[in-house]
Motif scaffolding. Sequence first.
Motif, PDB file in Angstrom:
ATOM      1  N   ALA A 149       1.213   0.550 -20.722  1.00 21.79           N
ATOM      2  CA  ALA A 149       1.034  -0.588 -19.812  1.00 21.79           C
ATOM      3  C   ALA A 149       1.538  -0.270 -18.409  1.00 21.79           C
ATOM      4  CB  ALA A 149       1.742  -1.815 -20.371  1.00 21.79           C
ATOM      5  N   LYS A 150       2.683   0.383 -18.300  1.00 20.33           N
ATOM      6  CA  LYS A 150       3.221   0.709 -16.979  1.00 20.33           C
ATOM      7  C   LYS A 150       2.344   1.715 -16.253  1.00 20.33           C
ATOM      8  CE  LYS A 150       8.096  -0.311 -17.865  1.00 20.33           C
ATOM      9  NZ  LYS A 150       9.485   0.232 -17.904  1.00 20.33           N
ATOM     10  N   GLU A 151       1.838   2.676 -16.983  1.00 18.34           N
ATOM     11  CA  GLU A 151       0.978   3.681 -16.367  1.00 18.34           C
ATOM     12  C   GLU A 151      -0.352   3.057 -15.948  1.00 18.34           C
ATOM     13  OE1 GLU A 151      -0.228   7.501 -14.990  1.00 18.34           O
ATOM     14  OE2 GLU A 151       1.690   6.481 -15.322  1.00 18.34           O
ATOM     15  N   ARG A 152      -0.869   2.143 -16.771  1.00 16.54           N
ATOM     16  CA  ARG A 152      -2.102   1.458 -16.401  1.00 16.54           C
ATOM     17  C   ARG A 152      -1.911   0.625 -15.128  1.00 16.54           C
ATOM     18  NH1 ARG A 152      -3.399  -2.329 -19.760  1.00 16.54           N
ATOM     19  NH2 ARG A 152      -1.839  -2.110 -21.416  1.00 16.54           N
ATOM     20  N   THR A 153      -0.756  -0.008 -15.014  1.00 19.13           N
ATOM     21  CA  THR A 153      -0.457  -0.780 -13.804  1.00 19.13           C
ATOM     22  C   THR A 153      -0.415   0.133 -12.586  1.00 19.13           C
ATOM     23  OG1 THR A 153       0.774  -2.445 -15.038  1.00 19.13           O
ATOM     24  CG2 THR A 153       1.245  -2.270 -12.685  1.00 19.13           C
ATOM     25  N   ARG A 154       0.199   1.309 -12.749  1.00 27.19           N
ATOM     26  CA  ARG A 154       0.268   2.264 -11.635  1.00 27.19           C
ATOM     27  C   ARG A 154      -1.124   2.716 -11.222  1.00 27.19           C
ATOM     28  NH1 ARG A 154      -0.357   7.302 -10.393  1.00 27.19           N
ATOM     29  NH2 ARG A 154      -1.003   7.866 -12.504  1.00 27.19           N
ATOM     30  N   ILE A 155      -1.957   3.044 -12.211  1.00 30.68           N
ATOM     31  CA  ILE A 155      -3.308   3.515 -11.915  1.00 30.68           C
ATOM     32  C   ILE A 155      -4.115   2.435 -11.194  1.00 30.68           C
ATOM     33  CG2 ILE A 155      -5.508   4.207 -12.971  1.00 30.68           C
ATOM     34  CD1 ILE A 155      -3.850   5.573 -15.190  1.00 30.68           C
ATOM     35  N   TYR A 156      -3.933   1.181 -11.621  1.00 29.87           N
ATOM     36  CA  TYR A 156      -4.765   0.093 -11.092  1.00 29.87           C
ATOM     37  C   TYR A 156      -4.252  -0.489  -9.774  1.00 29.87           C
ATOM     38  CZ  TYR A 156      -7.517  -4.183 -10.954  1.00 29.87           C
ATOM     39  OH  TYR A 156      -8.364  -5.187 -10.564  1.00 29.87           O
ATOM     40  N   THR A 157      -3.051  -0.136  -9.363  1.00 26.06           N
ATOM     41  CA  THR A 157      -2.443  -0.756  -8.179  1.00 26.06           C
ATOM     42  C   THR A 157      -3.321  -0.634  -6.947  1.00 26.06           C
ATOM     43  OG1 THR A 157      -0.191  -0.475  -8.975  1.00 26.06           O
ATOM     44  CG2 THR A 157      -0.469  -0.690  -6.596  1.00 26.06           C
ATOM     45  N   GLY A 158      -3.896   0.528  -6.705  1.00 23.75           N
ATOM     46  CA  GLY A 158      -4.721   0.723  -5.512  1.00 23.75           C
ATOM     47  C   GLY A 158      -5.903  -0.219  -5.469  1.00 23.75           C
ATOM     48  N   ARG A 159      -6.574  -0.397  -6.609  1.00 20.05           N
ATOM     49  CA  ARG A 159      -7.711  -1.323  -6.649  1.00 20.05           C
ATOM     50  C   ARG A 159      -7.257  -2.766  -6.481  1.00 20.05           C
ATOM     51  NH1 ARG A 159     -10.495  -4.734  -6.044  1.00 20.05           N
ATOM     52  NH2 ARG A 159     -12.397  -5.371  -7.111  1.00 20.05           N
ATOM     53  N   LYS A 160      -6.155  -3.134  -7.111  1.00 18.50           N
ATOM     54  CA  LYS A 160      -5.657  -4.505  -7.048  1.00 18.50           C
ATOM     55  C   LYS A 160      -5.267  -4.897  -5.624  1.00 18.50           C
ATOM     56  CE  LYS A 160      -2.325  -7.663  -9.186  1.00 18.50           C
ATOM     57  NZ  LYS A 160      -3.343  -8.630  -9.619  1.00 18.50           N
ATOM     58  N   LYS A 161      -4.713  -3.956  -4.885  1.00 16.48           N
ATOM     59  CA  LYS A 161      -4.225  -4.250  -3.532  1.00 16.48           C
ATOM     60  C   LYS A 161      -5.233  -3.886  -2.439  1.00 16.48           C
ATOM     61  CE  LYS A 161      -0.085  -5.426  -5.029  1.00 16.48           C
ATOM     62  NZ  LYS A 161       0.436  -6.803  -4.910  1.00 16.48           N
ATOM     63  N   LEU A 162      -6.454  -3.537  -2.830  1.00 16.55           N
ATOM     64  CA  LEU A 162      -7.418  -3.025  -1.855  1.00 16.55           C
ATOM     65  C   LEU A 162      -7.761  -4.061  -0.784  1.00 16.55           C
ATOM     66  CD1 LEU A 162     -10.486  -0.832  -2.708  1.00 16.55           C
ATOM     67  CD2 LEU A 162     -10.619  -2.556  -0.940  1.00 16.55           C
ATOM     68  N   PHE A 163      -8.161  -5.242  -1.201  1.00 16.90           N
ATOM     69  CA  PHE A 163      -8.579  -6.258  -0.231  1.00 16.90           C
ATOM     70  C   PHE A 163      -7.465  -6.546   0.772  1.00 16.90           C
ATOM     71  CE2 PHE A 163      -9.052 -11.075   0.371  1.00 16.90           C
ATOM     72  CZ  PHE A 163      -9.702 -10.903   1.581  1.00 16.90           C
ATOM     73  N   ALA A 164      -6.246  -6.704   0.266  1.00 17.78           N
ATOM     74  CA  ALA A 164      -5.131  -7.012   1.153  1.00 17.78           C
ATOM     75  C   ALA A 164      -4.811  -5.870   2.112  1.00 17.78           C
ATOM     76  CB  ALA A 164      -3.890  -7.350   0.324  1.00 17.78           C
ATOM     77  N   SER A 165      -5.265  -4.659   1.778  1.00 16.29           N
ATOM     78  CA  SER A 165      -4.942  -3.485   2.587  1.00 16.29           C
ATOM     79  C   SER A 165      -5.983  -3.157   3.649  1.00 16.29           C
ATOM     80  CB  SER A 165      -4.774  -2.260   1.667  1.00 16.29           C
ATOM     81  OG  SER A 165      -3.739  -2.447   0.732  1.00 16.29           O
TER      82      SER A 165
END
Length: 477
Positions: free
Chosen positions: A311-327
């Motif tokens: 779960a932690k590794e999946r969160t790390r992998i997905y962080t870039g996509r999750k924060k894309l719009f805000a970035s």
Amino acid sequence: MKEALIKDLKKIVSEENIRDNPADLYVYGSDASVHEALPWVVVRPKTIEEVQRIMRYANAELIPVIPRGAGSSTSGHTTPIDGGIVLDMKQMNRILEIRLQDVLCRVEPGVVDDDLNRALKPYGFFWPPAPASSRIATIGGEIGANTSGLRSVKYGATRDSVLGMKVVLANGDLVNLGANTRVSTAGYQLEKLMVGSEGTLGIVVEATLKVVPLPKFRCLGIANFNKLEEAGETISEIMASGSSPSMLELMDNIGITAVNKNLSLGLPDVAAIILFEADGKVKEAVDYEMEGMKRICEKHNGFGIQMSYDAKERTRIYTGRKKLFASLSRYKEGIICTDLADDMAVPNSKVAECAEKIHEIAERNNVIMSVYGHCGSGVIHTKIMMDVRKKEQWEDARRVVEELYDYVDKIGGVTSGEHGIALSKAPSWKKARNDLLPVMRAIKKALDPNNILNPHKLQDAPDDWVTATKLRYLVRG
């Protein structure tokens, strides 16, 4: 008139649930779109009976009523063009029933998506639409826009998980739509009509929702590509192969650069990244799905492939996509990310072509556009990034919106995959689906003859989104 309106509304709801000071009106005058127009008053009902009384009063006085959830719409759904009453539904936020023997729950419209899923988790179930705004998005708003999200490729959009609802019509009547069963042939499926109607046909005051068992296993993978075209072809082949991804997401280099600048994630400087996921009850079945998608990525020159159940590794992998719009506004100095031409859906076979076309249109019209989204569902997100202080940039944006949606229509796509039409997309959508407009207007006339429910949206929206309202940005000549 305003004084009389507020006096009358105080007879329906308590004074503390009425807002008319300039600061509140300013906040409720816009959502997450580029549009802004001030309401006359904000009313926050707590019960179905209050909603009924408000609608009876508004219908008799011909006062516009704009239902609102969290205000996370990117297309102008809750912009009160004619002023009137903004009906803030967030206080109707009770989870009324979780009925696992029937695999459903009943909720009020102000329940927040993430709150519902927190309540369902101990029972081993979840509500699947999963929009990116799930931390604030309300169920009523999701129904209004027919929201979907990152797991729509497997679990569908909101419409696919709504079994029934209670709706207050424009005249204040309460109707019960749908059923508590998975199938029904008992008359018109009016509950499905309400989903995606953007508050123009009625006020949803209760919803019966289908819930889904939480998967025991979930594995997320990431693959890098040196060509955007190859990433798009990978997505098309995965979907044509019989695979059942629970997530299939795309990020282009503009998005990658933006999140690296904003979050220092150290993502590789490649043309595109694909995130692919499978879930299920049996690990061997998930492994089978993941290995199949991995092989397709490799076939199209995907590299640096990583996969993890953790779960932690999946969160790390997905962080870039999750924060894309805000970035995205950090991509380049002096530009702002606007919610324009922000979603469309195209056939899977056209994903690669569409991604390339977006960049070509943007470059030719002097703006920057990122390509990302739930591409396994055919949903492509993009934002127009520009210097909003310059009037000529808004003209550039106008051309981009028109040209892009003309192209999407030509290849058999639709103007919106999940964010809805409202104001920003209405001119392009009306142009593409002119055959639908008389039918939709007839339905609107039948249910709301005085046109008080969220007027000037969808089929009745202005033909020019730039001049439809005040724009929420400083524009200089």
